[in-house]
Motif scaffolding. Structure first.
Motif, PDB file in Angstrom:
ATOM      1  N   ILE A 270     110.170  34.018  18.072  1.00 52.97           N
ATOM      2  CA  ILE A 270     111.059  35.100  17.926  1.00 52.97           C
ATOM      3  C   ILE A 270     110.785  35.863  16.585  1.00 52.97           C
ATOM      4  O   ILE A 270     111.024  34.886  15.490  1.00 52.97           O
ATOM      5  CB  ILE A 270     112.553  34.636  18.082  1.00 52.97           C
ATOM      6  CG1 ILE A 270     113.042  34.098  19.625  1.00 52.97           C
ATOM      7  CG2 ILE A 270     113.632  35.811  17.788  1.00 52.97           C
ATOM      8  CD1 ILE A 270     113.926  33.394  19.610  1.00 52.97           C
ATOM      9  N   SER A 271     110.353  37.040  16.594  1.00 48.38           N
ATOM     10  CA  SER A 271     110.278  37.609  15.512  1.00 48.38           C
ATOM     11  C   SER A 271     111.587  38.302  14.772  1.00 48.38           C
ATOM     12  O   SER A 271     111.640  38.496  13.550  1.00 48.38           O
ATOM     13  CB  SER A 271     109.239  38.684  15.369  1.00 48.38           C
ATOM     14  OG  SER A 271     109.581  39.518  16.487  1.00 48.38           O
ATOM     15  N   ASP A 272     112.532  38.572  15.582  1.00 50.64           N
ATOM     16  CA  ASP A 272     113.938  39.343  15.515  1.00 50.64           C
ATOM     17  C   ASP A 272     114.758  38.615  16.096  1.00 50.64           C
ATOM     18  O   ASP A 272     115.086  39.279  17.372  1.00 50.64           O
ATOM     19  CB  ASP A 272     113.520  41.009  15.397  1.00 50.64           C
ATOM     20  CG  ASP A 272     114.831  41.601  15.068  1.00 50.64           C
ATOM     21  OD1 ASP A 272     115.788  40.875  14.584  1.00 50.64           O
ATOM     22  OD2 ASP A 272     114.993  42.674  15.235  1.00 50.64           O
ATOM     23  N   PRO A 273     115.507  37.976  15.427  1.00 51.91           N
ATOM     24  CA  PRO A 273     116.695  36.931  15.854  1.00 51.91           C
ATOM     25  C   PRO A 273     117.850  37.917  16.336  1.00 51.91           C
ATOM     26  O   PRO A 273     118.518  37.458  17.330  1.00 51.91           O
ATOM     27  CB  PRO A 273     117.087  36.141  14.864  1.00 51.91           C
ATOM     28  CG  PRO A 273     115.871  36.138  13.765  1.00 51.91           C
ATOM     29  CD  PRO A 273     115.403  37.444  14.067  1.00 51.91           C
ATOM     30  N   THR A 274     117.762  39.205  15.950  1.00 53.94           N
ATOM     31  CA  THR A 274     118.881  39.955  16.560  1.00 53.94           C
ATOM     32  C   THR A 274     118.632  40.552  17.772  1.00 53.94           C
ATOM     33  O   THR A 274     119.742  41.290  18.423  1.00 53.94           O
ATOM     34  CB  THR A 274     119.192  41.033  15.264  1.00 53.94           C
ATOM     35  OG1 THR A 274     118.010  41.903  15.392  1.00 53.94           O
ATOM     36  CG2 THR A 274     119.442  40.577  13.968  1.00 53.94           C
ATOM     37  N   LEU A 275     117.410  40.388  18.392  1.00 49.57           N
ATOM     38  CA  LEU A 275     116.928  41.212  19.705  1.00 49.57           C
ATOM     39  C   LEU A 275     117.143  40.017  20.832  1.00 49.57           C
ATOM     40  O   LEU A 275     116.485  40.335  21.820  1.00 49.57           O
ATOM     41  CB  LEU A 275     115.624  41.681  19.746  1.00 49.57           C
ATOM     42  CG  LEU A 275     115.391  42.797  18.410  1.00 49.57           C
ATOM     43  CD1 LEU A 275     114.088  43.211  18.392  1.00 49.57           C
ATOM     44  CD2 LEU A 275     116.425  44.077  18.784  1.00 49.57           C
ATOM     45  N   LEU A 276     118.082  39.282  20.845  1.00 51.15           N
ATOM     46  CA  LEU A 276     118.470  38.295  21.924  1.00 51.15           C
ATOM     47  C   LEU A 276     118.918  38.977  22.878  1.00 51.15           C
ATOM     48  O   LEU A 276     119.630  39.938  22.916  1.00 51.15           O
ATOM     49  CB  LEU A 276     119.395  37.301  21.349  1.00 51.15           C
ATOM     50  CG  LEU A 276     119.401  35.940  22.350  1.00 51.15           C
ATOM     51  CD1 LEU A 276     118.201  35.141  22.229  1.00 51.15           C
ATOM     52  CD2 LEU A 276     120.206  35.239  21.502  1.00 51.15           C
ATOM     53  N   GLN A 277     118.394  38.794  24.284  1.00 47.62           N
ATOM     54  CA  GLN A 277     118.813  39.949  25.419  1.00 47.62           C
ATOM     55  C   GLN A 277     119.505  38.728  26.681  1.00 47.62           C
ATOM     56  O   GLN A 277     118.916  37.663  26.719  1.00 47.62           O
ATOM     57  CB  GLN A 277     117.578  40.345  25.972  1.00 47.62           C
ATOM     58  CG  GLN A 277     117.100  41.244  25.292  1.00 47.62           C
ATOM     59  CD  GLN A 277     115.911  42.202  25.621  1.00 47.62           C
ATOM     60  OE1 GLN A 277     115.546  41.956  26.948  1.00 47.62           O
ATOM     61  NE2 GLN A 277     115.120  43.034  24.909  1.00 47.62           N
ATOM     62  N   VAL A 278     120.558  39.239  27.197  1.00 44.58           N
ATOM     63  CA  VAL A 278     120.859  38.429  28.488  1.00 44.58           C
ATOM     64  C   VAL A 278     119.834  38.467  29.423  1.00 44.58           C
ATOM     65  O   VAL A 278     119.065  39.035  29.440  1.00 44.58           O
ATOM     66  CB  VAL A 278     122.321  39.274  28.897  1.00 44.58           C
ATOM     67  CG1 VAL A 278     122.641  38.586  30.084  1.00 44.58           C
ATOM     68  CG2 VAL A 278     123.153  39.397  27.912  1.00 44.58           C
TER      69      VAL A 278
END
Length: 66
Positions: free
Chosen positions: A44-52
């Motif tokens: 994961i390069s951007d932890p804020t882009l987690l998707q359902v």
């Protein structure tokens, strides 16, 4: 009965599916794993882009010291 040698089984992982409201920090805490490890093993390069619906590899929790 087989005995585990030291270090055996530490690389075990399972998968989990992200549901609405999950964050990486919450998932790490819930499953007893280090946040940085969770991020690293999932690339994961951007932890804020987690998707359902996203499927994550979850390492086995660290053993609790007694």
């Amino acid at each position: 009965m087989a005995l585990l040698s030291a270090g055996q089984g530490l690389a075990q992982t399972r998968t989990i599916t992200v549901v609405e409201g999950d964050t990486l920090e919450q998932l790490a805490l819930r499953h007893g794993v280090d946040l940085d490890t969770l991020i690293a093993i999932n690339g994961i390069s951007d932890p804020t882009l987690l998707q359902v619906g996203q499927v994550l590899n979850m390492p086995a929790a660290a053993p609790v010291a007694s």
